[in-house]
Design a protein around this motif. Structure first.
Motif, PDB file in Angstrom:
ATOM      1  N   LEU A 104       0.822  -1.211   0.000  1.00  0.00           N
ATOM      2  CA  LEU A 104       0.000   0.000   0.000  1.00  0.00           C
ATOM      3  C   LEU A 104       0.855   1.260   0.000  1.00  0.00           C
ATOM      4  O   LEU A 104       0.524   2.244  -0.660  1.00  0.00           O
ATOM      5  CB  LEU A 104      -0.954  -0.004   1.194  1.00  0.00           C
ATOM      6  N   LYS A 105       1.940   1.214   0.703  1.00  0.00           N
ATOM      7  CA  LYS A 105       2.871   2.359   0.718  1.00  0.00           C
ATOM      8  C   LYS A 105       3.423   2.600  -0.688  1.00  0.00           C
ATOM      9  O   LYS A 105       3.462   3.729  -1.174  1.00  0.00           O
ATOM     10  CB  LYS A 105       3.997   2.077   1.710  1.00  0.00           C
ATOM     11  N   SER A 106       3.823   1.530  -1.373  1.00  0.00           N
ATOM     12  CA  SER A 106       4.367   1.681  -2.729  1.00  0.00           C
ATOM     13  C   SER A 106       3.263   2.080  -3.713  1.00  0.00           C
ATOM     14  O   SER A 106       3.478   2.905  -4.600  1.00  0.00           O
ATOM     15  CB  SER A 106       5.076   0.407  -3.186  1.00  0.00           C
ATOM     16  N   LYS A 124       6.163   4.875 -11.440  1.00  0.00           N
ATOM     17  CA  LYS A 124       4.874   5.520 -11.698  1.00  0.00           C
ATOM     18  C   LYS A 124       4.079   4.711 -12.721  1.00  0.00           C
ATOM     19  O   LYS A 124       4.633   4.226 -13.704  1.00  0.00           O
ATOM     20  CB  LYS A 124       5.075   6.947 -12.222  1.00  0.00           C
ATOM     21  N   PHE A 125       2.776   4.586 -12.467  1.00  0.00           N
ATOM     22  CA  PHE A 125       1.907   3.860 -13.398  1.00  0.00           C
ATOM     23  C   PHE A 125       0.461   4.293 -13.181  1.00  0.00           C
ATOM     24  O   PHE A 125       0.112   4.848 -12.145  1.00  0.00           O
ATOM     25  CB  PHE A 125       2.030   2.350 -13.203  1.00  0.00           C
ATOM     26  N   GLU A 126      -0.358   4.013 -14.207  1.00  0.00           N
ATOM     27  CA  GLU A 126      -1.798   4.210 -14.116  1.00  0.00           C
ATOM     28  C   GLU A 126      -2.451   2.835 -14.068  1.00  0.00           C
ATOM     29  O   GLU A 126      -2.249   2.023 -14.969  1.00  0.00           O
ATOM     30  CB  GLU A 126      -2.330   4.969 -15.336  1.00  0.00           C
ATOM     31  N   PHE A 127      -3.240   2.610 -13.044  1.00  0.00           N
ATOM     32  CA  PHE A 127      -3.889   1.306 -12.908  1.00  0.00           C
ATOM     33  C   PHE A 127      -4.857   1.065 -14.053  1.00  0.00           C
ATOM     34  O   PHE A 127      -5.013  -0.060 -14.524  1.00  0.00           O
ATOM     35  CB  PHE A 127      -4.597   1.196 -11.561  1.00  0.00           C
ATOM     36  N   THR A 152      -0.728   6.690 -10.159  1.00  0.00           N
ATOM     37  CA  THR A 152      -1.147   8.064 -10.467  1.00  0.00           C
ATOM     38  C   THR A 152      -2.658   8.230 -10.546  1.00  0.00           C
ATOM     39  O   THR A 152      -3.151   9.357 -10.544  1.00  0.00           O
ATOM     40  CB  THR A 152      -0.508   8.535 -11.794  1.00  0.00           C
ATOM     41  N   ASP A 153      -3.409   7.127 -10.596  1.00  0.00           N
ATOM     42  CA  ASP A 153      -4.879   7.219 -10.617  1.00  0.00           C
ATOM     43  C   ASP A 153      -5.490   6.444  -9.444  1.00  0.00           C
ATOM     44  O   ASP A 153      -6.553   5.856  -9.547  1.00  0.00           O
ATOM     45  CB  ASP A 153      -5.457   6.761 -11.952  1.00  0.00           C
ATOM     46  N   LYS A 154      -4.807   6.485  -8.306  1.00  0.00           N
ATOM     47  CA  LYS A 154      -5.216   5.704  -7.138  1.00  0.00           C
ATOM     48  C   LYS A 154      -6.611   6.044  -6.628  1.00  0.00           C
ATOM     49  O   LYS A 154      -7.286   5.205  -6.036  1.00  0.00           O
ATOM     50  CB  LYS A 154      -4.197   5.834  -6.009  1.00  0.00           C
ATOM     51  N   GLU A 155      -7.092   7.265  -6.880  1.00  0.00           N
ATOM     52  CA  GLU A 155      -8.432   7.641  -6.423  1.00  0.00           C
ATOM     53  C   GLU A 155      -9.522   6.888  -7.172  1.00  0.00           C
ATOM     54  O   GLU A 155     -10.666   6.833  -6.735  1.00  0.00           O
ATOM     55  CB  GLU A 155      -8.657   9.155  -6.537  1.00  0.00           C
ATOM     56  N   GLN A 156      -9.179   6.250  -8.272  1.00  0.00           N
ATOM     57  CA  GLN A 156     -10.137   5.476  -9.063  1.00  0.00           C
ATOM     58  C   GLN A 156     -10.065   3.977  -8.771  1.00  0.00           C
ATOM     59  O   GLN A 156     -10.787   3.195  -9.379  1.00  0.00           O
ATOM     60  CB  GLN A 156      -9.890   5.711 -10.552  1.00  0.00           C
TER      61      GLN A 156
END
Length: 132
Positions: free
Chosen positions: A11-13, A108-111, A19-23
């Motif tokens: 979770l820390k990583s 960095k990545f977008e889920f 970059t889109d963790k809110e989604q």
């Protein structure tokens, strides 16, 4: 509890690199006897969308039966871990990926792109037989 530490580190990583963790909704499937440990982990990451469910809850939601998820019920950890992964589908109502707690995010990545790539380049092939 090593899995608590693994999940905390994941979770820390994830928090640092996604970059889109809110989604993204993260569902932690845990044993009933250590749910409090994982609720404390969730509390540490209040800004992430995390839900904690027990294997017993998942089995009950699918089969309507109460099943003990205490590790002492299983002769090895592998059946317990496999059941957690197989029943995880019942906790979500959208696309999902089952991951082990030892995973770490390293850049960095977008889920959403992970899911897009999985759909476009799936590793499972489905073949339907034509009736003759």
């Amino acid at each position: 509890e090593p899995h608590r530490n693994y999940n905390f580190n994941f979770l820390k990583s994830f928090d640092e690199f996604c970059t889109d963790k809110e989604q993204v909704t993260i569902t932690l499937v845990v044993n009933s006897h250590n749910v409090q440990d994982f609720l404390r982990v969730k509390e540490h990451f209040k800004h992430l969308n995390i839900q904690v469910v027990t294997l017993s809850q998942l089995v009950k939601s699918v089969d309507g039966e109460h099943v003990s998820d205490h590790p002492s019920v299983f002769s090895h950890k592998y059946p317990l871990q496999a059941m957690k992964k197989l029943f995880a589908f019942s906790a979500v109502d959208s696309d999902y990926i089952v991951m082990d707690s030892e995973n770490l995010c390293l850049k960095k990545f977008e889920f959403s792109k992970v899911f897009q790539n999985m759909k476009e380049k799936s590793i499972l092939l489905f073949i339907s037989a034509k009736s003759t």
